[in-house]
Design a protein around this motif. Structure first.
Motif, PDB file in Angstrom:
ATOM      1  N   GLU A  53      -0.195   7.148  -0.415  1.00  0.00           N
ATOM      2  CA  GLU A  53      -1.477   8.185  -0.939  1.00  0.00           C
ATOM      3  C   GLU A  53      -2.888   7.216  -0.825  1.00  0.00           C
ATOM      4  O   GLU A  53      -3.830   7.678  -0.700  1.00  0.00           O
ATOM      5  CB  GLU A  53      -0.860   8.496  -2.302  1.00  0.00           C
ATOM      6  CG  GLU A  53      -0.186   9.616  -2.440  1.00  0.00           C
ATOM      7  CD  GLU A  53       1.317   9.135  -2.027  1.00  0.00           C
ATOM      8  OE1 GLU A  53       1.835   7.890  -1.901  1.00  0.00           O
ATOM      9  OE2 GLU A  53       2.189   9.810  -1.743  1.00  0.00           O
ATOM     10  N   GLU A  54      -2.379   6.032  -0.968  1.00  0.00           N
ATOM     11  CA  GLU A  54      -3.778   4.904  -0.840  1.00  0.00           C
ATOM     12  C   GLU A  54      -4.137   4.883   0.606  1.00  0.00           C
ATOM     13  O   GLU A  54      -5.551   4.939   0.528  1.00  0.00           O
ATOM     14  CB  GLU A  54      -3.222   3.457  -1.366  1.00  0.00           C
ATOM     15  CG  GLU A  54      -2.925   3.474  -2.845  1.00  0.00           C
ATOM     16  CD  GLU A  54      -2.470   1.944  -3.266  1.00  0.00           C
ATOM     17  OE1 GLU A  54      -2.445   1.764  -4.452  1.00  0.00           O
ATOM     18  OE2 GLU A  54      -1.617   1.575  -2.536  1.00  0.00           O
ATOM     19  N   LYS A  87      -6.112   8.102   1.326  1.00  0.00           N
ATOM     20  CA  LYS A  87      -7.410   8.222   0.560  1.00  0.00           C
ATOM     21  C   LYS A  87      -8.369   7.238   1.352  1.00  0.00           C
ATOM     22  O   LYS A  87      -9.534   7.482   1.679  1.00  0.00           O
ATOM     23  CB  LYS A  87      -7.535   7.911  -0.663  1.00  0.00           C
ATOM     24  CG  LYS A  87      -6.824   8.826  -1.552  1.00  0.00           C
ATOM     25  CD  LYS A  87      -6.651   8.501  -3.148  1.00  0.00           C
ATOM     26  CE  LYS A  87      -5.822   9.631  -3.871  1.00  0.00           C
ATOM     27  NZ  LYS A  87      -5.846   9.307  -5.328  1.00  0.00           N
ATOM     28  N   LYS A  88      -8.183   6.405   1.592  1.00  0.00           N
ATOM     29  CA  LYS A  88      -8.989   5.129   2.353  1.00  0.00           C
ATOM     30  C   LYS A  88      -9.288   5.374   3.777  1.00  0.00           C
ATOM     31  O   LYS A  88     -10.443   5.384   4.142  1.00  0.00           O
ATOM     32  CB  LYS A  88      -8.183   3.792   2.467  1.00  0.00           C
ATOM     33  CG  LYS A  88      -8.869   2.749   3.016  1.00  0.00           C
ATOM     34  CD  LYS A  88      -8.027   1.396   2.702  1.00  0.00           C
ATOM     35  CE  LYS A  88      -8.570   0.072   3.732  1.00  0.00           C
ATOM     36  NZ  LYS A  88      -9.989  -0.144   3.164  1.00  0.00           N
ATOM     37  N   PHE A 109       0.968  -1.113  -0.069  1.00  0.00           N
ATOM     38  CA  PHE A 109      -0.125  -0.135   0.026  1.00  0.00           C
ATOM     39  C   PHE A 109       0.821   1.250  -0.031  1.00  0.00           C
ATOM     40  O   PHE A 109       1.869   1.060   0.834  1.00  0.00           O
ATOM     41  CB  PHE A 109      -0.983   0.064   1.398  1.00  0.00           C
ATOM     42  CG  PHE A 109      -1.849  -1.311   1.369  1.00  0.00           C
ATOM     43  CD1 PHE A 109      -3.117  -1.135   0.849  1.00  0.00           C
ATOM     44  CD2 PHE A 109      -1.461  -2.298   2.268  1.00  0.00           C
ATOM     45  CE1 PHE A 109      -3.832  -2.334   0.985  1.00  0.00           C
ATOM     46  CE2 PHE A 109      -2.398  -3.261   2.369  1.00  0.00           C
ATOM     47  CZ  PHE A 109      -3.445  -3.340   1.778  1.00  0.00           C
TER      48      PHE A 109
END
Length: 326
Positions: free
Chosen positions: A241-242, A245-246, A238
């Motif tokens: 950035e992922e 957002k999550k 991961f």
């Protein structure tokens, strides 16, 4: 990490039965130590305790476990100072905010703390020392009296809300603690007397640390959710950035709060745990090196092997050969 402390602890604990914690209490007169043994589920460890002044002890702790429960006992007037030499520890405090201290850091425990508390070792091991001062029994030495150092004032200053406080290594702590671990045997007690006075004087001069605000507390809870998800999915990758957002947290807060809680940047922390998980698989399964590399998130066996060697000084194959069955 260069897993020197982990390997060193494994060697030093080789005679301790799995699931047991041995405690040795040594006296200044050189008589045989008093030895006791209790259960330590999921690991093993050894604690060597010296009485230095009346009511004051220094204990050297070597633990190989994921977590451990500490019992305060009946006394609620003990100032406790933990120094971490290797590994990392996370303590859940009474307000729900975890306090992390890693290699080189110290943790100050106020006298009035829960009768029982659990501490988590994210890397599966811990190497450090504990200074315990019974404030009702500890008499001021001439040096501490001249410097006007008072343990009660230290507690009120550094733990104003009666919550443990971590002090990072950048504050000059290493200069004080680095030599405490290995003095020659014939001068141990006199040396510990000097060092404990130096530690108390250092804390007497240390300024209070910044307290948490409510927004930071909320971010800490999100970081704990991210941590748990990452640990349950070591085979996946991961990006920051992922994750941002999550979990609806900005990238800078994610990185800074994660490091504050767990002692390392996200990538370094996850890498530590990938290698720790791979060690477990190497010793407890017959999976091939290629299968293990995939299971801990490495696309190629060569990349996994290089990372493993960078962190342990040996290859996965050598590690399995040396430690399997021991």
């Amino acid at each position: 990490m260069k897993n020197e402390y982990h390997s060193d602890i494994e060697i030093k604990l080789k005679d301790i039965p799995e699931g047991r914690l041995l405690t040795e209490r040594r006296s200044a007169d050189g008589s045989l130590p008093a030895v006791s043994m209790k259960n330590l589920p999921g690991g093993k460890g050894k604690i060597v305790v010296f009485t230095v002044f009346p009511g004051t002890e220094i204990a050297f702790n070597q633990i190989r476990a994921d977590r451990m429960t500490f019992h305060r006992g009946e006394k609620n007037h003990i100032l406790r100072i933990d120094h971490c030499r290797g590994g990392c520890a996370v303590l859940n405090t009474k307000n729900g905010i975890p306090v992390c201290f890693g290699a080189g850091d110290i943790l100050i425990h106020p006298p009035e703390r829960p009768a029982e508390s659990e501490i988590h070792f994210p890397f599966g091991y811990y190497d450090g020392l504990t200074v315990s001062v019974d404030m009702n029994a500890f008499g001021k030495t001439d040096i501490l009296r001249e410097a006007d150092i008072d343990c009660t004032r230290i507690c009120k200053k550094l733990c104003p809300e009666n919550i443990p406080a971590a002090i990072p290594r950048e504050n000059g702590i290493d200069k004080i603690f680095s030599a405490v671990y290995d003095p020659p045997g014939h001068i141990q007690i006199p040396y510990y007397k000097l060092k404990i006075q130096e530690i108390l004087m250092f804390l007497g001069m240390t300024e209070p640390l910044k307290t948490h605000d409510s927004a930071e507390d909320g971010r800490t809870e999100i970081i704990r959710e991210i941590h748990d998800m990452l640990m349950q999915n070591l085979d996946k990758r991961f990006t920051i950035e992922e994750l941002s957002k999550k979990y609806l947290i900005n990238t800078s807060s994610l990185k800074s709060v994660f490091r504050a809680v767990y002692g390392l940047p996200v990538s370094a922390y996850v890498k530590e745990h990938r290698i720790k998980k791979s060690m477990e698989l190497l010793l407890k399964t017959d999976k091939s090196i290629s299968e293990i590399s995939n299971a801990v998130g490495y696309k190629t066996q060569s990349k996994f092997t290089q990372t493993f060697k960078d962190m342990t000084d040996i290859t996965p194959t050598e590690y399995r050969r040396l430690y399997r069955g021991k």
